[in-house]
Design a protein around this motif. Structure first.
Motif, PDB file in Angstrom:
ATOM      1  N   ASP A  11       1.876  -2.291  -4.350  1.00 21.78           N
ATOM      2  CA  ASP A  11       0.730  -1.525  -4.335  1.00 21.78           C
ATOM      3  C   ASP A  11       1.128  -0.128  -3.848  1.00 21.78           C
ATOM      4  O   ASP A  11       0.363   0.388  -3.049  1.00 21.78           O
ATOM      5  CB  ASP A  11      -0.582  -1.928  -3.185  1.00 21.78           C
ATOM      6  N   GLY A  12       2.355   0.398  -4.412  1.00 21.60           N
ATOM      7  CA  GLY A  12       2.810   1.545  -4.149  1.00 21.60           C
ATOM      8  C   GLY A  12       3.671   1.743  -3.047  1.00 21.60           C
ATOM      9  O   GLY A  12       3.993   2.820  -2.420  1.00 21.60           O
ATOM     10  N   ASP A  70       4.400  -3.985  -8.714  1.00 26.93           N
ATOM     11  CA  ASP A  70       3.377  -3.353  -9.582  1.00 26.93           C
ATOM     12  C   ASP A  70       3.704  -1.797  -9.219  1.00 26.93           C
ATOM     13  O   ASP A  70       4.605  -1.304  -8.630  1.00 26.93           O
ATOM     14  CB  ASP A  70       2.012  -3.459  -8.988  1.00 26.93           C
ATOM     15  N   HIS A  71       2.836  -0.960 -10.073  1.00 26.80           N
ATOM     16  CA  HIS A  71       3.070   0.288 -10.193  1.00 26.80           C
ATOM     17  C   HIS A  71       3.130   1.080  -8.900  1.00 26.80           C
ATOM     18  O   HIS A  71       2.531   1.085  -7.981  1.00 26.80           O
ATOM     19  CB  HIS A  71       2.117   0.881 -11.407  1.00 26.80           C
ATOM     20  N   GLY A  72       4.269   2.185  -8.930  1.00 24.76           N
ATOM     21  CA  GLY A  72       4.405   2.820  -7.596  1.00 24.76           C
ATOM     22  C   GLY A  72       5.249   2.077  -6.582  1.00 24.76           C
ATOM     23  O   GLY A  72       5.576   2.773  -5.747  1.00 24.76           O
ATOM     24  N   SER A  73       5.454   1.063  -6.731  1.00 21.37           N
ATOM     25  CA  SER A  73       6.158   0.240  -5.848  1.00 21.37           C
ATOM     26  C   SER A  73       7.757   0.255  -6.075  1.00 21.37           C
ATOM     27  O   SER A  73       8.032   0.086  -7.232  1.00 21.37           O
ATOM     28  CB  SER A  73       5.778  -1.192  -5.760  1.00 21.37           C
ATOM     29  N   ALA A 111       6.483  -1.242 -11.359  1.00 20.04           N
ATOM     30  CA  ALA A 111       7.546  -1.256 -10.261  1.00 20.04           C
ATOM     31  C   ALA A 111       8.998  -0.631 -10.803  1.00 20.04           C
ATOM     32  O   ALA A 111       9.236  -0.821 -11.945  1.00 20.04           O
ATOM     33  CB  ALA A 111       7.552  -2.284  -9.435  1.00 20.04           C
ATOM     34  N   ASP A 112       9.375   0.195  -9.796  1.00 19.91           N
ATOM     35  CA  ASP A 112      10.519   1.062 -10.337  1.00 19.91           C
ATOM     36  C   ASP A 112      11.491   1.259  -9.134  1.00 19.91           C
ATOM     37  O   ASP A 112      11.795   2.555  -8.787  1.00 19.91           O
ATOM     38  CB  ASP A 112      10.062   2.427 -11.011  1.00 19.91           C
ATOM     39  N   GLN A 141       6.963   1.305  -0.371  1.00 18.51           N
ATOM     40  CA  GLN A 141       8.511   1.558  -0.517  1.00 18.51           C
ATOM     41  C   GLN A 141       9.360   1.005   0.511  1.00 18.51           C
ATOM     42  O   GLN A 141       9.032   0.738   1.726  1.00 18.51           O
ATOM     43  CB  GLN A 141       8.962   3.299  -0.525  1.00 18.51           C
ATOM     44  N   ASP A 199       0.795  -1.319  -0.039  1.00 20.01           N
ATOM     45  CA  ASP A 199       0.252  -0.053   0.055  1.00 20.01           C
ATOM     46  C   ASP A 199       0.995   1.221  -0.033  1.00 20.01           C
ATOM     47  O   ASP A 199       1.862   1.507   0.676  1.00 20.01           O
ATOM     48  CB  ASP A 199      -0.723  -0.124   1.166  1.00 20.01           C
ATOM     49  N   ARG A 200       0.465   2.172  -0.553  1.00 15.10           N
ATOM     50  CA  ARG A 200       0.896   3.693  -0.808  1.00 15.10           C
ATOM     51  C   ARG A 200       1.170   4.107   0.578  1.00 15.10           C
ATOM     52  O   ARG A 200       0.278   4.108   1.532  1.00 15.10           O
ATOM     53  CB  ARG A 200       0.049   4.411  -1.698  1.00 15.10           C
TER      54      ARG A 200
END
Length: 828
Positions: free
Chosen positions: A362-363, A384-387, A409-410, A365, A338-339
């Motif tokens: 889920d975002g 996934d995206h934002g993670s 993910a990045d 870090q 989660d973000r």
């Protein structure tokens, strides 16, 4: 026991007072005593409600052999202390559910060697301005709380034991602040130690809490706790629970043998954990939830999970720091979801992990510095995206895949080393990104760096050595590569077109086979859940739209005429009732289409079906043909079949199940989604199982896209009834249930004969009789395979035939084609 006499030793020196006196009741003795007097109570039972308002000493016989003093009134509080009195060697008994047995309301009393045996609201209650010292006291109160400290009271409690409590063992609330030293709490129904309310605080040193029907330690509603050298074990709920701005410090503590979460934090609570051990837990060793909730662990060890959950779970915006910690012998080590959620891990070891050591989704870090990951299926997976996050100076050894980056993910990974992975050192797919700087892979049984699907990954100054399939593999244009080298291909550059770059042939000159990692299509086995059976299938490459650059579905094949497909259905052995059901559905759809063409209203036909029956009865085959029929009638755009099961739909953490289910549904658009063993989504002992989330998601998708996808749920008859009952919307979405009966022996024989004809074999007359007897004698239990059994029987006969004919020097055509009864293996 009869009431004994009471002796008072006076401290006064007045000649008008006797030095000693005996009284017939405790009340009379207390009335006569003054500050400093000692009241010695003879063994006996005293049915009195006593109140100590002077600084006196009240004591019974020190030796148990002399008998006991029982203070046992019929109702109310047995003993009330409102002074700095000394009370020793008494047994307090009371039966009033609305009152405590022993009440301390004021002063700095000294209570020692008391045994409180009661069924009261509380065994000992300390309130107001009281600051007692309570030593070696025992409380047995199966009806209420063991010790209650409330209303700003404090005191020191040394070597006390709560042997049973119908509620909490020790309750601290309303601003109280006691200190517990070497106390034991066990067999409580409720929390072992409960701290509640703003200003409430407790310090516990050398204490033990165990055999609790509830949480071991509970800190809630702005309360504060400090536990040092304490043990919490054998609870029925969480070991330690923090909720709503609670603050707790644990130092040198041992939390073990917990069936739920060992440590659970929620709603802005803060936990500081130092040099402590968490082991043998059924769910999470440490779970941290909600924004503002934080856990700081230093020098701790979390290990030996007994369940299938991550050891450390951080979600919903919470954060955690693990410094110099060890997490090992667990299904998964660290999950951040989660973000807003974040984990910082410094100089820590994650080892012997059956699944994923670090999972970020889920975002969320994560930051890992100077950490070591060993013996895991996956080192770190950014899902996934934002993670994302940063990993620096970490080593990963003995894993299937070192790092996985997927679905946008990045992360930034710097100066990390992966040694001896069985799949790949770094694997990027499905839109994953990531920056890898100064990273190294050695001894990989697969590739060092494997980037597919055109992922825009950046690699700088990366190195590989001794990688069996090659140092770098880029399936499509997309990665940015700067100053990277491999011991088998020197400098490595990014691909400039759609072909792979940096791939190295195997020693025998062959390229990797299609559908394997070299072809850029199939994910490594470590991408699959650790608890699921590995089912690798080569994925077909998707076509790319030149205009939009987005994925496109493969073009639909020309539809066969419905009658041709129905003819193929008719050729299937048996299934008469199934064929009638399918034809009835087909006729309704066809007539409805013609009525619409004629401008008439057409009855709405729900096309979703339930197939019930034993394995091997043709459910998948009929589902495929049903999709083709609907395609030929113009109901479905493509008519293809997508087969899934629980492992394809249910994720391992909250939210991932809905994503997986949506993806499976999207693959089936224009065709049939066939859910095999659908009842597995609603296990009888599901508890917090995520299968229910898959069902709920499916129900909504079936309604929102009822014209695009046909869903067929299949499984055993009885289990499918449970599946249909799990959600009120499930049964209403399916139009009908079609039952597939077991094949008869004659039908099984016919399947073998069809197999023989297809493969150009003939079955002798004696072999036909032997097969019929064989199928008749077969037990038809739950493991019976029906059509699969018939095909396996034929394959076994072919193997036996080959072994027999291979011995003939010059076999004839009849020898090569005729199957005898002796070719039927004896073991079947």
């Amino acid at each position: 026991m009869a009431q004994g006499s009471v002796q008072v030793t006076h401290a006064g020196t007045s000649r008008w007072r006797r030095r000693t006196g005996e009284y017939g009741s405790l009340a009379a003795a207390l009335e006569a005593a003054t500050d400093g007097d000692v009241i010695t109570v003879a063994p006996g039972t005293y049915r009195e409600n006593l109140v100590l308002e002077r600084t006196v000493t009240l004591r019974g016989p020190e030796r148990a052999a002399s008998g006991s003093v029982r203070i046992a009134p019929a109702e109310g509080v047995a003993l009330t202390v409102r002074s700095s009195a000394v009370v020793q060697h008494l047994q307090i008994e009371a039966q009033d559910a609305a009152s405590p047995a022993l009440l301390v309301e004021d002063g700095a009393a000294e209570l020692s060697s008391l045994r409180v045996m009661t069924r009261s609201a509380s065994g000992i209650e300390v309130r107001g301005g009281a600051r007692p010292t309570v030593r070696r006291c025992t409380v047995d109160n199966p009806a209420g709380t063991g010790i209650t400290v409330t209303g700003g009271a404090g005191g020191v409690y040394e070597e006390c034991e709560i042997v049973s409590a119908g509620q909490s063992g020790v309750s601290v609330r309303d601003g109280a602040h006691p200190r517990l030293e070497r106390c034991t709490v066990h067999h409580a129904t409720g929390a072992g130690l409960s701290l509640h309310g703003e200003g409430s605080a407790a310090e516990a040193v050398g204490c033990e809490v165990y055999e609790i029907k509830g949480s071991g330690v509970q800190v809630v509603s702005r309360a504060t706790g400090h536990l040092t050298d304490c043990r919490v074990h054998r609870t029925s709920a969480d070991g330690v629970t923090l909720d709503t701005d609670a603050v707790l410090t644990l130092a040198d503590c041992d939390i073990h043998d917990i069936p739920e979460n060992a440590l659970d934090l929620r709603s802005r609570s803060v936990l500081t954990l130092t040099r402590s051990t968490v082991r043998r837990f059924g769910r999470n060793g440490l779970s941290v939830w909600d924004p503002g909730t934080r856990a700081d662990a230093n020098g701790c060890e979390i290990h030996e999970s007994t369940g299938d959950y991550p050891a450390v779970w951080i979600s919903d915006g919470a954060s955690a720091v693990l410094d110099s910690c060890r997490v090992h012998t667990v299904p998964d080590a660290l999950f951040i979801l989660d973000r807003g959620s974040r984990a910082d891990v410094i100089d820590s070891d994650l080892a012997q992990v059956r699944g994923t050591a670090v999972s970020v989704s889920d975002g969320a870090q994560v930051q890992l510095d100077d950490c070591r990951i060993r013996e895991a299926a996956t080192g770190a997976w950014f899902r996934d995206h934002g993670s994302g996050g940063t990993l620096a100076n970490c080593t990963v050894d003995g894993v299937a895949t070192g790092f996985i980056v997927t679905k946008g993910a990045d992360p930034g990974i710097e100066r990390c080393t992966v040694t001896s992975p069985t799949e790949a050192g770094f694997y990027v797919s499905a839109g994953g990104r990531g920056t890898f700087h100064g990273c190294r892979v050695s001894g990989s049984q697969g590739y060092g760096f494997h980037v597919i699907d055109g992922c825009r990954t950046t690699l700088r100054r990366c190195r590989t050595e001794r990688c069996a399939r090659g140092g770098f593999e880029f399936a499509e244009k997309g990665p940015v590569v700067e100053d990277c080298r491999s011991d088998d291909s020197a400098a490595v550059s990014a691909p400039q077109d759609g072909t792979a770059s940096g791939a190295v042939a195997s020693p025998d000159g062959e390229q990797p086979p299609s559908g394997q990692p070299g072809g850029g299509s199939a994910p490594p086995a470590s991408l699959l859940p650790a608890t699921a059976p590995v089912r690798q299938q080569a994925a077909k490459p998707k076509k790319k739209s030149a205009a939009a650059g987005e994925d496109e579905q493969p073009a639909a094949l020309p539809a066969r005429p419905a009658q041709e497909v129905l003819g193929e259905l008719d050729t299937l052995v048996g299934l008469d009732s199934v064929k009638r059901e399918v034809r009835a559905l087909t006729d309704m759809i066809e007539v409805g289409r013609r009525r619409q063409e004629a401008g008439l209203k057409a009855a709405s036909v729900r096309r979703h079906l339930v197939f019930t029956g034993s394995p091997g009865t043709g459910k998948t085959t009929v589902a495929r043909l049903y999709g083709e029929i609907l395609h030929s009638l113009g109901v479905l755009e493509r008519g293809h079949l997508v087969e899934v099961s629980r492992v394809d739909l249910v994720g391992e953490h909250i939210g991932s199940t809905a994503i997986r289910t949506q993806e499976a549904f999207d693959r089936a658009r224009g065709g049939v989604l066939f859910i095999d063993e659908a009842y597995a989504l609603s296990p009888e002992d599901g508890g917090r199982d995520f299968g229910r989330e898959a069902i709920d998601t499916l129900v909504k998708l079936m309604e929102d896209h009822r014209e695009e996808v046909v869903v067929i749920a299949a499984g055993y008859t009885a289990e499918m009834e449970r599946f249909l009952a799990v959600n009120p919307g499930v049964a209403s979405r399916f139009s009908r249930t079609i039952t597939f009966g077991d094949y008869t022996p004659e039908e099984l024989l016919r399947i073998v004969e069809q197999q023989a004809e297809e493969h150009e074999y003939r079955i002798g007359e004696a072999a036909t009789e032997a097969l019929l007897k064989h199928f008749t004698a077969l037990p038809k239990g739950p493991s019976f395979g029906n059509g699969r059994t018939a095909r396996q029987t034929f394959e076994s006969m072919v193997e036996q035939h080959a072994g027999r004919v291979a011995q003939l020097p010059d076999p004839s055509t009849e020898d090569l084609t005729l199957l005898y009864a002796d070719d039927l293996p004896r073991g079947l």
